[in-house]
Scaffold this active site. Structure first.
Site, PDB file in Angstrom:
ATOM      1  N   ASN A  12       2.395  37.504  67.911  1.00 46.74           N
ATOM      2  CA  ASN A  12       3.852  37.695  68.162  1.00 46.74           C
ATOM      3  C   ASN A  12       3.964  37.119  69.563  1.00 46.74           C
ATOM      4  O   ASN A  12       3.333  37.587  70.808  1.00 46.74           O
ATOM      5  CB  ASN A  12       4.194  39.430  68.274  1.00 46.74           C
ATOM      6  CG  ASN A  12       5.363  39.646  68.897  1.00 46.74           C
ATOM      7  OD1 ASN A  12       6.113  39.080  69.120  1.00 46.74           O
ATOM      8  ND2 ASN A  12       5.543  40.853  68.873  1.00 46.74           N
ATOM      9  N   TRP A  13       4.801  36.082  69.725  1.00 48.53           N
ATOM     10  CA  TRP A  13       4.899  35.269  70.841  1.00 48.53           C
ATOM     11  C   TRP A  13       5.693  36.083  71.655  1.00 48.53           C
ATOM     12  O   TRP A  13       5.732  35.776  73.110  1.00 48.53           O
ATOM     13  CB  TRP A  13       5.386  34.238  70.793  1.00 48.53           C
ATOM     14  CG  TRP A  13       4.573  33.146  69.932  1.00 48.53           C
ATOM     15  CD1 TRP A  13       3.236  33.126  69.413  1.00 48.53           C
ATOM     16  CD2 TRP A  13       4.877  31.756  69.510  1.00 48.53           C
ATOM     17  NE1 TRP A  13       2.787  32.028  68.722  1.00 48.53           N
ATOM     18  CE2 TRP A  13       3.741  30.895  68.886  1.00 48.53           C
ATOM     19  CE3 TRP A  13       5.929  30.931  69.795  1.00 48.53           C
ATOM     20  CZ2 TRP A  13       3.734  29.852  68.260  1.00 48.53           C
ATOM     21  CZ3 TRP A  13       5.864  29.705  69.192  1.00 48.53           C
ATOM     22  CH2 TRP A  13       4.939  28.931  68.576  1.00 48.53           C
ATOM     23  N   LYS A  14       6.308  37.085  71.382  1.00 44.02           N
ATOM     24  CA  LYS A  14       7.466  37.711  72.416  1.00 44.02           C
ATOM     25  C   LYS A  14       8.145  36.755  72.917  1.00 44.02           C
ATOM     26  O   LYS A  14       8.498  35.572  72.262  1.00 44.02           O
ATOM     27  CB  LYS A  14       6.696  38.667  73.363  1.00 44.02           C
ATOM     28  CG  LYS A  14       5.753  39.757  72.607  1.00 44.02           C
ATOM     29  CD  LYS A  14       5.061  40.882  73.399  1.00 44.02           C
ATOM     30  CE  LYS A  14       4.007  41.696  72.402  1.00 44.02           C
ATOM     31  NZ  LYS A  14       3.855  42.618  73.216  1.00 44.02           N
ATOM     32  N   HIS A  97       9.602  47.005  66.782  1.00 43.74           N
ATOM     33  CA  HIS A  97       8.329  46.827  67.578  1.00 43.74           C
ATOM     34  C   HIS A  97       8.845  47.939  68.756  1.00 43.74           C
ATOM     35  O   HIS A  97       9.822  48.105  69.107  1.00 43.74           O
ATOM     36  CB  HIS A  97       8.334  45.537  68.110  1.00 43.74           C
ATOM     37  CG  HIS A  97       7.070  45.276  68.965  1.00 43.74           C
ATOM     38  ND1 HIS A  97       7.116  45.554  70.499  1.00 43.74           N
ATOM     39  CD2 HIS A  97       6.002  44.531  68.656  1.00 43.74           C
ATOM     40  CE1 HIS A  97       5.983  45.138  70.889  1.00 43.74           C
ATOM     41  NE2 HIS A  97       5.151  44.714  69.791  1.00 43.74           N
ATOM     42  N   GLU A  99       8.775  47.537  71.669  1.00 46.19           N
ATOM     43  CA  GLU A  99       9.516  46.851  72.992  1.00 46.19           C
ATOM     44  C   GLU A  99      11.211  46.991  72.422  1.00 46.19           C
ATOM     45  O   GLU A  99      11.986  47.337  73.194  1.00 46.19           O
ATOM     46  CB  GLU A  99       9.097  45.548  73.313  1.00 46.19           C
ATOM     47  CG  GLU A  99       7.818  45.750  74.009  1.00 46.19           C
ATOM     48  CD  GLU A  99       6.891  44.618  73.752  1.00 46.19           C
ATOM     49  OE1 GLU A  99       7.367  43.322  73.423  1.00 46.19           O
ATOM     50  OE2 GLU A  99       5.772  44.557  74.156  1.00 46.19           O
ATOM     51  N   GLU A 168       0.772  49.964  66.529  1.00 43.36           N
ATOM     52  CA  GLU A 168       0.287  49.536  67.600  1.00 43.36           C
ATOM     53  C   GLU A 168       0.632  50.905  68.815  1.00 43.36           C
ATOM     54  O   GLU A 168       1.832  51.106  69.177  1.00 43.36           O
ATOM     55  CB  GLU A 168       1.589  48.561  68.005  1.00 43.36           C
ATOM     56  CG  GLU A 168       1.360  47.183  67.095  1.00 43.36           C
ATOM     57  CD  GLU A 168       2.071  46.113  67.690  1.00 43.36           C
ATOM     58  OE1 GLU A 168       1.354  44.905  68.038  1.00 43.36           O
ATOM     59  OE2 GLU A 168       3.283  46.086  68.436  1.00 43.36           O
ATOM     60  N   GLY A 174      -0.491  44.873  75.751  1.00 41.34           N
ATOM     61  CA  GLY A 174      -0.226  44.329  76.950  1.00 41.34           C
ATOM     62  C   GLY A 174      -0.977  45.006  78.084  1.00 41.34           C
ATOM     63  O   GLY A 174      -0.948  44.459  79.384  1.00 41.34           O
ATOM     64  N   SER A 212      -3.698  44.770  72.754  1.00 45.65           N
ATOM     65  CA  SER A 212      -4.829  43.980  73.340  1.00 45.65           C
ATOM     66  C   SER A 212      -5.756  43.536  72.329  1.00 45.65           C
ATOM     67  O   SER A 212      -7.167  43.618  72.690  1.00 45.65           O
ATOM     68  CB  SER A 212      -5.096  45.051  74.378  1.00 45.65           C
ATOM     69  OG  SER A 212      -4.228  45.308  75.413  1.00 45.65           O
ATOM     70  N   GLY A 233      -0.398  40.013  70.483  1.00 47.16           N
ATOM     71  CA  GLY A 233       0.345  39.505  71.456  1.00 47.16           C
ATOM     72  C   GLY A 233      -0.292  38.083  72.076  1.00 47.16           C
ATOM     73  O   GLY A 233      -0.250  37.141  71.915  1.00 47.16           O
ATOM     74  N   GLY A 234      -0.435  38.645  73.658  1.00 46.47           N
ATOM     75  CA  GLY A 234      -1.008  37.727  74.449  1.00 46.47           C
ATOM     76  C   GLY A 234      -1.788  36.559  74.050  1.00 46.47           C
ATOM     77  O   GLY A 234      -1.832  35.526  74.173  1.00 46.47           O
TER      78      GLY A 234
END
Ligand code: 13P
Length: 250
Positions: A12-14, A97, A99, A168, A174, A212, A233-234
């Site tokens: 997930n590049w966000k 998600h 977010e 999640e 993150g 993470s 993610g990251g």
């Protein structure tokens, strides 16, 4: 029980990337992917769907979007429909998600509508569930994730086995604070039991862990019996890290 299905590792590049950065990342990813044992997808910002669709063509990397409108078509300025995502080759779409729930007020009902739109367009929704730190500390984890999953379990005309579920925990997103394999597995087992009560195909449904996940902790998480992949993610923004996570998924 869950050994016959392929795992899924989705990045997930966000809201990250640029034409140049995306090209470099996808090219490095494809170059490093040798016959992966799992399915691989990248969820890219909407504006870059066409670019990444062209970049992944002919490779084993599949395309995902990060959100979809709850509406089919019409006067919804700024929104993008499931049919449009399909038009650009999206195989998956993230729905609900944390977010989106947190910053855009998405309720369980909205998440259910989006899930329905995705399924109707032939896109597999990756429905995200997870508790906040406050909810975990209040002993509410099970109640929260079960409520979130219940909202999508009886989507009209579709079987829950057509969705992917991602657990999640919000406190692990993150933050560098991963759920332990045991903590994650415990929640995945709860979700699996809830799915089993609703569908005879529950063991076919892929339950991803996200929060993470990185090259160092992926193997242990992915070794848990009810963890069928990862939503990353990251670490999905760095090709070597993402490739190591993919290599851990077998
Ligand atoms: P991080 O891997 O950066 O914690 O993000 C997880 C996530 O939210 C994936 O959807």
């Amino acid at each position: 029980m869950s050994s016959s299905k392929k795992k899924l590792i989705a990045g997930n590049w966000k809201m990250n990337g640029s034409l140049a950065a995306n090209e470099a990342l996808v090219k490095a990813l494809i170059a490093g992917l040798q016959d992966p044992a799992c399915d691989v997808a990248v969820a890219v910002p909407l504006l870059y769907l066409a670019q990444v669709q062209a970049l992944v063509a002919g490779s084993s990397v599949e395309l995902a979007a990060q959100d979809v409108s709850a509406h089919e078509a019409g006067a919804y300025t700024g929104e993008v429909s499931a049919a449009m995502l399909k038009d650009f080759g999206a195989r998956y779409v993230l729905v609900g998600h944390s977010e989106r729930r947190q910053y855009h007020g998405e309720t369980d009902a909205v998440v259910a509508e989006k899930t329905q739109r995705a399924l109707a367009a032939g896109i597999t929704p990756i429905v995200c569930v997870g508790e906040t730190l406050q909810e975990r500390e209040a002993g509410q984890t099970e109640v929260v994730v079960k409520r979130q999953l219940a909202a999508v379990i009886h989507v009209n005309g579709h079987c829950i086995s057509e969705v992917v579920v991602a657990y999640e925990p919000v406190w692990a997103i993150g933050t560098g604070r991963t759920a332990s394999p045991e903590q994650a597995q415990a929640v995945h087992a709860v979700l699996r039991a809830q799915l089993a009560a609703a569908s005879e195909h529950a063991d076919r449904i892929r339950l991803l862990y996200g929060g993470s996940m990185n090259a160092a902790n992926a193997a242990q998480l992915l070794a848990q019996p009810d963890i069928d992949g990862g939503l990353v993610g990251g670490a999905s923004l760095k090709a070597p890290d993402f490739l190591q996570i993919i290599a851990a998924a077998r």
